[in-house]
Design a protein around this motif. Structure first.
Motif, PDB file in Angstrom:
ATOM      1  N   ASP A 197       0.831  -1.206   0.000  1.00 28.86           N
ATOM      2  CA  ASP A 197       0.000   0.000   0.000  1.00 28.86           C
ATOM      3  C   ASP A 197       0.869   1.262   0.000  1.00 28.86           C
ATOM      4  O   ASP A 197       0.554   2.249  -0.671  1.00 28.86           O
ATOM      5  N   ARG A 202       6.306   1.144  -8.798  1.00 25.42           N
ATOM      6  CA  ARG A 202       5.392   0.148  -9.352  1.00 25.42           C
ATOM      7  C   ARG A 202       6.067  -1.232  -9.392  1.00 25.42           C
ATOM      8  O   ARG A 202       5.471  -2.245  -9.026  1.00 25.42           O
ATOM      9  N   ASP A 215       2.241   1.724  -3.440  1.00 28.56           N
ATOM     10  CA  ASP A 215       1.181   2.246  -4.310  1.00 28.56           C
ATOM     11  C   ASP A 215       0.963   3.743  -4.087  1.00 28.56           C
ATOM     12  O   ASP A 215       0.712   4.494  -5.030  1.00 28.56           O
ATOM     13  N   LYS A 216       1.089   4.180  -2.837  1.00 29.61           N
ATOM     14  CA  LYS A 216       0.963   5.609  -2.536  1.00 29.61           C
ATOM     15  C   LYS A 216       2.100   6.390  -3.196  1.00 29.61           C
ATOM     16  O   LYS A 216       1.873   7.452  -3.773  1.00 29.61           O
ATOM     17  N   GLY A 259       6.240  -2.583  -5.773  1.00 25.30           N
ATOM     18  CA  GLY A 259       4.937  -3.089  -5.327  1.00 25.30           C
ATOM     19  C   GLY A 259       4.571  -4.401  -5.995  1.00 25.30           C
ATOM     20  O   GLY A 259       4.097  -5.336  -5.337  1.00 25.30           O
ATOM     21  N   ASN A 260       4.810  -4.487  -7.303  1.00 23.70           N
ATOM     22  CA  ASN A 260       4.500  -5.717  -8.021  1.00 23.70           C
ATOM     23  C   ASN A 260       5.358  -6.886  -7.556  1.00 23.70           C
ATOM     24  O   ASN A 260       4.881  -8.016  -7.449  1.00 23.70           O
TER      25      ASN A 260
END
Length: 88
Positions: free
Chosen positions: A23, A45, A26-27, A48-49
């Motif tokens: 999260d 990105r 993503d922020k 996060g992925n």
């Protein structure tokens, strides 16, 4: 392998910790997009992925480190037998 791999509560705890980091990434993606920093957006990105794929898993065939399906998968492996050999 530890007993934590078979403990649904331990996996849920770890999964929440990883989800918090996802999260957060993503922020950072959203923040970078807002200020049009494409390199930072791409970097966060990817991070996060990677966290999602490596630790959370999903609905596919890959069972990740903190996947809720892990205890059931390990139980199946414990009782697995070799496939019968083919006869000509």
């Amino acid at each position: 392998m530890t007993d934590f791999d078979r403990d649904p509560e331990a996996l849920a705890w770890a999964r929440r910790k990883i989800q918090n980091e996802i999260d957060r990434a993503d922020k950072f993606v959203a923040d970078a997009k807002r200020v049009r920093n494409e390199q930072a957006e791409r970097t966060w990105r990817v991070i996060g992925n990677h966290l999602r794929r490596s630790f959370i898993g999903g609905n596919g065939c890959v069972i990740a480190a903190f996947d809720e399906r892990r205890p059931e998968h390990l139980a199946r492996l414990d009782t697995a037998r070799p496939a019968a050999e083919e006869t000509p």
